[in-house]
Enzyme design. Structure first.
Site, mmCIF file in Angstrom:
data_model
loop_
_atom_site.group_PDB
_atom_site.id
_atom_site.type_symbol
_atom_site.label_atom_id
_atom_site.label_comp_id
_atom_site.label_asym_id
_atom_site.label_seq_id
_atom_site.Cartn_x
_atom_site.Cartn_y
_atom_site.Cartn_z
ATOM 1 N N GLU A 1 4.137 -0.211 -9.401
ATOM 2 C CA GLU A 1 2.902 0.805 -9.299
ATOM 3 C C GLU A 1 3.246 2.322 -9.308
ATOM 4 O O GLU A 1 2.544 3.129 -9.691
ATOM 5 C CB GLU A 1 2.337 0.586 -7.927
ATOM 6 C CG GLU A 1 1.581 -1.083 -7.862
ATOM 7 C CD GLU A 1 1.596 -1.744 -6.711
ATOM 8 O OE1 GLU A 1 1.751 -1.382 -5.627
ATOM 9 O OE2 GLU A 1 1.336 -2.904 -6.793
ATOM 10 N N GLY B 1 1.017 -9.519 -7.918
ATOM 11 C CA GLY B 1 -0.315 -9.510 -7.592
ATOM 12 C C GLY B 1 -1.243 -10.343 -8.367
ATOM 13 O O GLY B 1 -2.419 -10.363 -8.251
ATOM 14 N N GLU C 1 11.204 -7.432 -10.292
ATOM 15 C CA GLU C 1 9.835 -7.597 -9.898
ATOM 16 C C GLU C 1 9.156 -7.436 -11.739
ATOM 17 O O GLU C 1 8.717 -6.342 -11.983
ATOM 18 C CB GLU C 1 9.144 -6.859 -9.310
ATOM 19 C CG GLU C 1 9.673 -6.733 -7.789
ATOM 20 C CD GLU C 1 8.568 -6.167 -7.012
ATOM 21 O OE1 GLU C 1 8.140 -7.013 -6.062
ATOM 22 O OE2 GLU C 1 8.070 -4.968 -6.962
HETATM 23 C C1 PEP Z 1 5.198 -6.235 -4.725
HETATM 24 O O1 PEP Z 1 4.049 -5.452 -4.581
HETATM 25 O O2 PEP Z 1 6.184 -5.776 -4.700
HETATM 26 C C2 PEP Z 1 4.664 -7.724 -5.107
HETATM 27 C C3 PEP Z 1 5.732 -8.328 -5.311
HETATM 28 O O3 PEP Z 1 3.512 -7.964 -4.768
HETATM 29 P P1 PEP Z 1 3.012 -9.624 -4.791
HETATM 30 O O4 PEP Z 1 3.814 -10.287 -3.946
HETATM 31 O O5 PEP Z 1 1.549 -9.367 -4.056
HETATM 32 O O6 PEP Z 1 2.923 -9.931 -6.094
#
Ligand code: PEP
Length: 263
Positions: free
Chosen positions: A106, A180, A174
């Protein structure tokens, strides 16, 4: 999951819970962990509240000796000076933060934080005795164009080549498309990239760093899918967003050793 690396379950609250809500939340979390006989030797749990909550959460953790580590969601590349709105690693260390997120997707996307900025932030964290949790991951466009591993490996390489091989960091893989979205990577997909990240650490910083560095998976982790990730050799924990805001769900994730047979 390798036995020598202590698993880390990290909850990224993002911009949720004000300082009063954070107190109630952490109290509930601590009670739930105690109730479920959570073993902190087995699994490390960390929370990453907004900056404005850090002092309140730190006070609770210290006063009641809670089995929680504290992390911040970002830091400045600078330690002090005319940087309005920035938060210094010096201040985070003074608040007993152990960890700080760097390069969350983000921030990379919305605040245009590129690899140079992430390098500066990782260096700022390390010189203030904070463990940076470096987030790396590919967008769905990257995935289509280059496959899964290239972008995260490049993002990690940019940082590794700018820090000492003895530096203590955590890497969070990630995939941006999984954050999300409710659509987590499969454990096989995540393991493939995490193995490539560990190979990268090995080739830049050597065997010791590769064996000791924890690599987390993040992206729609929930209590029903955590075990599948934690069974993999190169996944040492999870960075959890949405599910970290639900006490029962987060505790169930932290207690993954009790449901390792569930995929
Ligand atoms: C994050 O924001 O690092 C994340 C993994 O979010 P989520 O678990 O909601 O996918």
């Amino acid at each position: 999951m390798a036995t020598t690396r202590r698993p880390l379950i990290a909850g990224n609250w993002k911009m949720n819970l004000d300082h009063l809500q954070s107190i109630a939340f952490v109290q509930n979390l601590a009670w739930a962990l105690k109730d479920k006989k959570f073993n902190e030797q087995e699994v490390e749990v960390a929370v990453f509240p907004p900056f404005t909550d850090l002092r309140s959460v730190q006070t609770l953790i210290n006063a009641d000796d809670l089995p929680l580590e504290l992390g911040a969601q970002d830091l400045s590349v600078h330690d002090d000076g005319a940087h309005t709105g920035d938060v210094s690693g010096v201040f985070l260390e003074a608040l007993d933060c152990t960890y700080v997120l760097v390069g969350h997707s983000e921030r990379r996307a919305v605040h245009h934080e590129d690899d140079d900025v992430c390098v500066g932030k990782v260096q700022a964290a390390l010189r203030n005795n904070l463990v940076p949790v470096l987030c790396v991951g590919e967008t769905s466009e990257d995935l289509e164009k280059y496959g899964a591993s290239k972008v995260p490996v490049d993002q990690l390489t940019a940082v590794l080549t700018s820090i000492d091989k003895k530096a203590d960091i955590v890497v969070a893989y990630e995939p941006v498309w999984a954050i999300g979205s409710g659509q987590a990577a499969t454990p096989e997909q995540a393991e493939e990239v995490c193995a490539a990240l560990r190979d990268t650490i090995r080739s830049v910083h050597g065997d010791d760093a590769a064996e000791r560095t924890r690599i987390l998976y993040g992206g729609s982790v929930k209590s029903v899918n955590i075990a599948g990730f934690m069974k993999r050799d190169n996944i040492d924990g999870a960075l959890v967003g949405g599910a970290s805001l639900d006490v029962d769900e987060f505790v169930a994730i932290a207690r993954f050793p009790h449901h390792l047979s569930v995929d």
